[in-house]
Design a protein around this motif. Structure first.
Motif, PDB file in Angstrom:
ATOM      1  N   LEU A  20       0.836  -1.202   0.000  1.00  0.00           N
ATOM      2  CA  LEU A  20       0.000   0.000   0.000  1.00  0.00           C
ATOM      3  C   LEU A  20       0.873   1.255   0.000  1.00  0.00           C
ATOM      4  CD1 LEU A  20      -3.032   0.926   0.141  1.00  0.00           C
ATOM      5  CD2 LEU A  20      -2.605   1.364   2.567  1.00  0.00           C
ATOM      6  N   ALA A  21       1.931   1.229   0.798  1.00  0.00           N
ATOM      7  CA  ALA A  21       2.844   2.384   0.860  1.00  0.00           C
ATOM      8  C   ALA A  21       3.512   2.624  -0.493  1.00  0.00           C
ATOM      9  CB  ALA A  21       3.889   2.169   1.952  1.00  0.00           C
ATOM     10  N   ILE A  22       3.869   1.545  -1.168  1.00  0.00           N
ATOM     11  CA  ILE A  22       4.478   1.671  -2.502  1.00  0.00           C
ATOM     12  C   ILE A  22       3.487   2.334  -3.462  1.00  0.00           C
ATOM     13  CG2 ILE A  22       5.259   0.373  -4.531  1.00  0.00           C
ATOM     14  CD1 ILE A  22       6.444  -1.716  -2.537  1.00  0.00           C
ATOM     15  N   ALA A  34      12.892   0.462  -9.084  1.00  0.00           N
ATOM     16  CA  ALA A  34      12.755  -0.523  -8.015  1.00  0.00           C
ATOM     17  C   ALA A  34      13.635  -0.162  -6.813  1.00  0.00           C
ATOM     18  CB  ALA A  34      13.115  -1.921  -8.536  1.00  0.00           C
ATOM     19  N   GLY A  35      14.833   0.296  -7.079  1.00  0.00           N
ATOM     20  CA  GLY A  35      15.746   0.668  -5.998  1.00  0.00           C
ATOM     21  C   GLY A  35      15.225   1.836  -5.177  1.00  0.00           C
ATOM     22  N   GLU A  36      14.707   2.836  -5.863  1.00  0.00           N
ATOM     23  CA  GLU A  36      14.125   3.985  -5.164  1.00  0.00           C
ATOM     24  C   GLU A  36      12.928   3.561  -4.328  1.00  0.00           C
ATOM     25  OE1 GLU A  36      15.195   7.348  -8.579  1.00  0.00           O
ATOM     26  OE2 GLU A  36      13.220   6.395  -8.532  1.00  0.00           O
ATOM     27  N   ILE A  37      12.149   2.643  -4.875  1.00  0.00           N
ATOM     28  CA  ILE A  37      10.979   2.151  -4.150  1.00  0.00           C
ATOM     29  C   ILE A  37      11.412   1.399  -2.893  1.00  0.00           C
ATOM     30  CG2 ILE A  37       9.083   0.482  -4.261  1.00  0.00           C
ATOM     31  CD1 ILE A  37       8.822   1.292  -7.265  1.00  0.00           C
ATOM     32  N   ALA A  38      12.480   0.632  -3.025  1.00  0.00           N
ATOM     33  CA  ALA A  38      12.941  -0.192  -1.898  1.00  0.00           C
ATOM     34  C   ALA A  38      13.550   0.646  -0.777  1.00  0.00           C
ATOM     35  CB  ALA A  38      13.962  -1.210  -2.395  1.00  0.00           C
ATOM     36  N   ALA A  39      14.183   1.743  -1.135  1.00  0.00           N
ATOM     37  CA  ALA A  39      15.001   2.520  -0.189  1.00  0.00           C
ATOM     38  C   ALA A  39      14.365   2.792   1.178  1.00  0.00           C
ATOM     39  CB  ALA A  39      15.446   3.825  -0.854  1.00  0.00           C
ATOM     40  N   PRO A  40      13.112   3.263   1.243  1.00  0.00           N
ATOM     41  CA  PRO A  40      12.575   3.631   2.558  1.00  0.00           C
ATOM     42  C   PRO A  40      12.291   2.445   3.473  1.00  0.00           C
ATOM     43  CG  PRO A  40      11.258   4.555   0.753  1.00  0.00           C
ATOM     44  CD  PRO A  40      12.155   3.537   0.172  1.00  0.00           C
ATOM     45  N   ILE A  48      11.090  -6.701  -1.695  1.00  0.00           N
ATOM     46  CA  ILE A  48      10.429  -5.630  -2.454  1.00  0.00           C
ATOM     47  C   ILE A  48      10.135  -6.087  -3.880  1.00  0.00           C
ATOM     48  CG2 ILE A  48      10.732  -3.325  -3.446  1.00  0.00           C
ATOM     49  CD1 ILE A  48      10.276  -3.186  -0.465  1.00  0.00           C
ATOM     50  N   SER A  49      11.095  -6.789  -4.463  1.00  0.00           N
ATOM     51  CA  SER A  49      10.922  -7.278  -5.830  1.00  0.00           C
ATOM     52  C   SER A  49       9.678  -8.158  -5.931  1.00  0.00           C
ATOM     53  CB  SER A  49      12.171  -8.068  -6.233  1.00  0.00           C
ATOM     54  OG  SER A  49      12.167  -8.325  -7.614  1.00  0.00           O
ATOM     55  N   LYS A  50       9.467  -8.977  -4.897  1.00  0.00           N
ATOM     56  CA  LYS A  50       8.281  -9.839  -4.915  1.00  0.00           C
ATOM     57  C   LYS A  50       6.995  -9.029  -4.727  1.00  0.00           C
ATOM     58  CE  LYS A  50       9.894 -13.448  -2.250  1.00  0.00           C
ATOM     59  NZ  LYS A  50       9.672 -14.755  -1.580  1.00  0.00           N
ATOM     60  N   HIS A  51       7.064  -8.012  -3.884  1.00  0.00           N
ATOM     61  CA  HIS A  51       5.884  -7.147  -3.731  1.00  0.00           C
ATOM     62  C   HIS A  51       5.551  -6.465  -5.060  1.00  0.00           C
ATOM     63  CE1 HIS A  51       4.990  -7.622   0.452  1.00  0.00           C
ATOM     64  NE2 HIS A  51       6.175  -7.198   0.871  1.00  0.00           N
ATOM     65  N   LEU A  52       6.591  -6.031  -5.774  1.00  0.00           N
ATOM     66  CA  LEU A  52       6.349  -5.383  -7.065  1.00  0.00           C
ATOM     67  C   LEU A  52       5.707  -6.355  -8.047  1.00  0.00           C
ATOM     68  CD1 LEU A  52       9.594  -3.215  -7.435  1.00  0.00           C
ATOM     69  CD2 LEU A  52       7.302  -2.460  -6.771  1.00  0.00           C
ATOM     70  N   ARG A  53       6.127  -7.602  -7.958  1.00  0.00           N
ATOM     71  CA  ARG A  53       5.516  -8.605  -8.841  1.00  0.00           C
ATOM     72  C   ARG A  53       4.030  -8.781  -8.519  1.00  0.00           C
ATOM     73  NH1 ARG A  53       6.585 -12.592 -12.393  1.00  0.00           N
ATOM     74  NH2 ARG A  53       8.678 -11.674 -12.507  1.00  0.00           N
TER      75      ARG A  53
ATOM     76  N   GLU B 111      11.275  11.566 -29.735  1.00  0.00           N
ATOM     77  CA  GLU B 111      11.726  10.287 -29.177  1.00  0.00           C
ATOM     78  C   GLU B 111      12.961  10.515 -28.327  1.00  0.00           C
ATOM     79  OE1 GLU B 111      10.970   6.672 -28.137  1.00  0.00           O
ATOM     80  OE2 GLU B 111       9.729   7.640 -29.654  1.00  0.00           O
ATOM     81  N   SER B 112      13.027  11.684 -27.655  1.00  0.00           N
ATOM     82  CA  SER B 112      14.188  12.043 -26.837  1.00  0.00           C
ATOM     83  C   SER B 112      13.924  11.777 -25.365  1.00  0.00           C
ATOM     84  CB  SER B 112      14.508  13.522 -27.037  1.00  0.00           C
ATOM     85  OG  SER B 112      13.450  14.307 -26.543  1.00  0.00           O
ATOM     86  N   ASP B 113      13.854  10.501 -25.042  1.00  0.00           N
ATOM     87  CA  ASP B 113      13.577  10.096 -23.676  1.00  0.00           C
ATOM     88  C   ASP B 113      14.840   9.480 -23.099  1.00  0.00           C
ATOM     89  OD1 ASP B 113      12.628   9.126 -21.334  1.00  0.00           O
ATOM     90  OD2 ASP B 113      11.313   7.603 -22.239  1.00  0.00           O
ATOM     91  N   ASN B 114      15.427  10.163 -22.117  1.00  0.00           N
ATOM     92  CA  ASN B 114      16.638   9.594 -21.533  1.00  0.00           C
ATOM     93  C   ASN B 114      16.353   8.424 -20.597  1.00  0.00           C
ATOM     94  OD1 ASN B 114      15.963  10.451 -18.980  1.00  0.00           O
ATOM     95  ND2 ASN B 114      17.485  12.092 -18.881  1.00  0.00           N
ATOM     96  N   GLY B 115      15.083   8.230 -20.273  1.00  0.00           N
ATOM     97  CA  GLY B 115      14.674   7.059 -19.522  1.00  0.00           C
ATOM     98  C   GLY B 115      15.044   7.049 -18.058  1.00  0.00           C
ATOM     99  N   ARG B 116      15.642   8.127 -17.539  1.00  0.00           N
ATOM    100  CA  ARG B 116      16.000   8.144 -16.116  1.00  0.00           C
ATOM    101  C   ARG B 116      14.758   8.291 -15.252  1.00  0.00           C
ATOM    102  NH1 ARG B 116      19.903  11.158 -17.938  1.00  0.00           N
ATOM    103  NH2 ARG B 116      22.004  10.324 -17.814  1.00  0.00           N
ATOM    104  N   PRO B 117      14.654   7.472 -14.214  1.00  0.00           N
ATOM    105  CA  PRO B 117      13.502   7.622 -13.323  1.00  0.00           C
ATOM    106  C   PRO B 117      13.566   8.928 -12.563  1.00  0.00           C
ATOM    107  CG  PRO B 117      15.076   6.021 -12.450  1.00  0.00           C
ATOM    108  CD  PRO B 117      15.537   6.381 -13.818  1.00  0.00           C
ATOM    109  N   ASP B 118      12.431   9.357 -12.042  1.00  0.00           N
ATOM    110  CA  ASP B 118      12.355  10.602 -11.271  1.00  0.00           C
ATOM    111  C   ASP B 118      13.317  10.574 -10.099  1.00  0.00           C
ATOM    112  OD1 ASP B 118      10.331  10.945 -13.007  1.00  0.00           O
ATOM    113  OD2 ASP B 118       8.702  10.906 -11.538  1.00  0.00           O
ATOM    114  N   LYS B 119      13.687  11.709  -9.674  1.00  0.00           N
ATOM    115  CA  LYS B 119      14.501  11.956  -8.465  1.00  0.00           C
ATOM    116  C   LYS B 119      15.943  11.487  -8.568  1.00  0.00           C
ATOM    117  CE  LYS B 119      14.540  12.678  -3.808  1.00  0.00           C
ATOM    118  NZ  LYS B 119      13.973  12.557  -2.463  1.00  0.00           N
TER     119      LYS B 119
END
Lengths: 119, 119
Positions: A20-22, A34-40, A48-53, B111-119
């Motif tokens: 829910l927090a994600i 995924a890494g940013e999501i896992a951080a907190p 976390i990977s399994k939760h994302l799945r 089509e200029s998307d660097n694909g970096r996630p936010d933050k």
DNA sequence: CCATTATTTAATCAAATGGTTAATTTATTG
DNA sequence: CAATAAATTAACCATTTGATTAAATAATGG
């Protein structure tokens, strides 16, 4: 067209506090890797990977690959499924508040309740 | 005053198809005894009894004793908890639809998307 | 190519979940 | 009070869930 997920599946995905927090974070902040999501969280990356799945299989998020990251975003269609359910039953549960009030009010006056359930 | 249940608890209670069906029936038809609730299902009475306990502990139903029956009714407060959650995040997920449209539209042209996630 | 970074898969485990049947409780009725 | 009816509790079992650590995969960068 991805088929709309079953409402029970969406409810299940949202029933875990981590998931829910994600979802709440992706809703308010937009895409994250995924890494940013896992951080907190205090739990491991694989957890976390399994939760994302689970979230993905419930249709709540979708993932794309961007450079070395896997970026997640909300699929509002899945949340719409919950909103549709609420909408479908809204008049009933909003009505329940009124009926409850009436019931309690009635109980004040008369006390002739045979207690038999409906039907 | 019964404290409002956690939204994850309510989601969990609604994530099982049997329990969701029970809730939907109580919403649309009003009160029913445990036996009446059990009748449409192929599973045993004790299984239903346990589902009713889960619903009660999640704050979704309350039970009263009436003669030899235990009668269940919806507690709309628990459903309100879900509605509040939806309300709190509504602008975000409704906005997501728009952003998604815009994103897909934008992808058509440039089509200029660097694909970096936010933050 | 080799090292690094990002993430997932595999193997494993304890606890929770959803079901069963048998026994028990609670309330009504003859 | 004995018999019946309604529902729950107890004991049990298989499967799923949520977590872990270790190994594997994928993509970038030197």
């Amino acid at each position: 067209m991805a088929a709309a997920p079953a409402v029970t599946t969406v409810f299940g995905a949202l029933s875990d506090p981590t998931r829910l927090a994600i979802v709440e974070r992706l809703l308010t902040e937009g895409e994250h890797s995924a890494g940013e999501i896992a951080a907190p969280f205090a739990i491991s990356k694989p957890a976390i990977s399994k939760h994302l799945r689970v979230l993905e299989e419930a249709g709540l998020i979708e993932r794309r690959v961007a450079r070395q990251w896997r970026v997640c975003r909300i699929r509002p269609e899945a949340i719409q499924v919950v909103d549709d359910w609420m909408q479908q039953y809204r008049r009933f549960w909003e009505g329940s508040f009124d009926r409850l009030e009436k019931l309690l009010a009635a109980r004040e006056g008369e006390e002739s309740d045979n207690g038999r359930p409906d039907k």
